[in-house]
Design a protein around this motif. Structure first.
Motif, PDB file in Angstrom:
ATOM      1  N   ALA A  75      21.123 -10.346 -33.745  1.00 54.37           N
ATOM      2  CA  ALA A  75      21.970 -10.035 -32.612  1.00 54.37           C
ATOM      3  C   ALA A  75      22.911  -9.123 -32.630  1.00 54.37           C
ATOM      4  CB  ALA A  75      22.608 -11.231 -32.033  1.00 54.37           C
ATOM      5  N   ALA A  76      23.346  -9.008 -33.909  1.00 56.48           N
ATOM      6  CA  ALA A  76      24.499  -7.908 -34.049  1.00 56.48           C
ATOM      7  C   ALA A  76      23.874  -6.566 -34.434  1.00 56.48           C
ATOM      8  CB  ALA A  76      25.304  -8.205 -35.348  1.00 56.48           C
ATOM      9  N   ARG A  77      22.589  -6.692 -34.829  1.00 55.45           N
ATOM     10  CA  ARG A  77      21.751  -5.451 -34.956  1.00 55.45           C
ATOM     11  C   ARG A  77      21.409  -4.805 -33.755  1.00 55.45           C
ATOM     12  NH1 ARG A  77      18.515  -7.542 -38.743  1.00 55.45           N
ATOM     13  NH2 ARG A  77      16.670  -8.057 -36.997  1.00 55.45           N
ATOM     14  N   GLU A  78      20.777  -5.784 -33.058  1.00 53.10           N
ATOM     15  CA  GLU A  78      20.238  -5.343 -31.536  1.00 53.10           C
ATOM     16  C   GLU A  78      21.247  -4.794 -30.579  1.00 53.10           C
ATOM     17  OE1 GLU A  78      17.355  -5.125 -30.370  1.00 53.10           O
ATOM     18  OE2 GLU A  78      16.139  -6.564 -31.913  1.00 53.10           O
ATOM     19  N   LYS A  79      22.313  -5.251 -30.762  1.00 56.15           N
ATOM     20  CA  LYS A  79      23.638  -4.892 -30.066  1.00 56.15           C
ATOM     21  C   LYS A  79      24.050  -3.651 -30.465  1.00 56.15           C
ATOM     22  CE  LYS A  79      26.469  -7.933 -28.712  1.00 56.15           C
ATOM     23  NZ  LYS A  79      27.538  -9.127 -28.581  1.00 56.15           N
ATOM     24  N   SER A  80      24.153  -3.538 -31.845  1.00 48.70           N
ATOM     25  CA  SER A  80      24.565  -2.476 -32.538  1.00 48.70           C
ATOM     26  C   SER A  80      23.752  -1.135 -32.370  1.00 48.70           C
ATOM     27  CB  SER A  80      24.712  -2.393 -33.972  1.00 48.70           C
ATOM     28  OG  SER A  80      25.106  -1.096 -34.496  1.00 48.70           O
ATOM     29  N   ARG A  81      22.488  -1.152 -32.095  1.00 46.37           N
ATOM     30  CA  ARG A  81      21.495  -0.303 -31.870  1.00 46.37           C
ATOM     31  C   ARG A  81      21.837   0.125 -30.301  1.00 46.37           C
ATOM     32  NH1 ARG A  81      16.132  -2.782 -34.797  1.00 46.37           N
ATOM     33  NH2 ARG A  81      16.848  -2.160 -36.782  1.00 46.37           N
ATOM     34  N   MET A  82      21.739  -1.019 -29.523  1.00 47.66           N
ATOM     35  CA  MET A  82      21.972  -0.514 -28.149  1.00 47.66           C
ATOM     36  C   MET A  82      23.142   0.295 -27.993  1.00 47.66           C
ATOM     37  SD  MET A  82      20.565  -3.769 -25.853  1.00 47.66           S
ATOM     38  CE  MET A  82      21.574  -4.901 -26.660  1.00 47.66           C
ATOM     39  N   ALA A  83      24.295  -0.126 -28.482  1.00 43.79           N
ATOM     40  CA  ALA A  83      25.534   0.574 -28.217  1.00 43.79           C
ATOM     41  C   ALA A  83      25.597   1.826 -28.693  1.00 43.79           C
ATOM     42  CB  ALA A  83      26.814  -0.358 -29.023  1.00 43.79           C
ATOM     43  N   SER A  84      24.928   2.089 -29.898  1.00 44.77           N
ATOM     44  CA  SER A  84      24.822   3.440 -30.311  1.00 44.77           C
ATOM     45  C   SER A  84      24.092   4.325 -29.338  1.00 44.77           C
ATOM     46  CB  SER A  84      24.210   3.387 -31.875  1.00 44.77           C
ATOM     47  OG  SER A  84      22.823   3.193 -31.929  1.00 44.77           O
ATOM     48  N   LYS A  85      23.044   3.915 -28.694  1.00 43.57           N
ATOM     49  CA  LYS A  85      22.297   4.503 -27.947  1.00 43.57           C
ATOM     50  C   LYS A  85      23.063   4.843 -26.583  1.00 43.57           C
ATOM     51  CE  LYS A  85      17.719   3.119 -29.261  1.00 43.57           C
ATOM     52  NZ  LYS A  85      16.523   2.342 -28.701  1.00 43.57           N
TER      53      LYS A  85
END
Length: 83
Positions: free
Chosen positions: A71-81
Motif C-alpha cells: 500500500a505504501a509503495r502504491e501510494k508513493s508511486r501515485m504521489a510522485s506522479k
C-alpha cells in the motif's frame, strides 16, 4: 461437498467473503488505473482520483487484502506522479 453442518456453514461464509474481497481488490486496482490514465492525459480531476485511489488502498490494508508495504509503495508511486 461437506456433510457436517459447521463445514457447510464455513464453506458458505468463505465463499461470501471471497466474493467481497475480490470485489474490493478489483475496485482498488480499477481506481489506480483510472488515476494513472488521468495523469498521463493530464486531466483536471487528478487530485480527486488520487484521493479516491488512496482511500481504497487504505481500506484494502485495513481488511488485510494487501500488505501495508504494498500500500505504501502504491501510494508513493501515485504521489510522485501527481507531483
Amino acid at each position: 461437498m461437506p456433510i457436517i453442518q459447521s463445514a457447510i456453514k464455513r464453506e458458505r461464509q468463505s465463499s461470501k467473503a471471497n466474493k467481497q474481497n475480490a470485489s474490493q481488490l478489483s475496485a482498488m486496482r480499477t481506481a489506480i488505473k483510472r488515476y494513472n490514465q488521468a495523469v498521463e492525459s493530464d486531466a483536471d480531476n487528478k487530485e480527486d482520483l488520487f484521493r479516491n485511489a488512496s482511500k481504497l488502498v487504505d481500506k484494502a490494508v485495513a481488511k488485510n487484502l494487501i500488505h501495508k508495504n504494498k500500500a505504501a509503495r502504491e501510494k508513493s508511486r501515485m504521489a510522485s506522479k501527481l507531483n
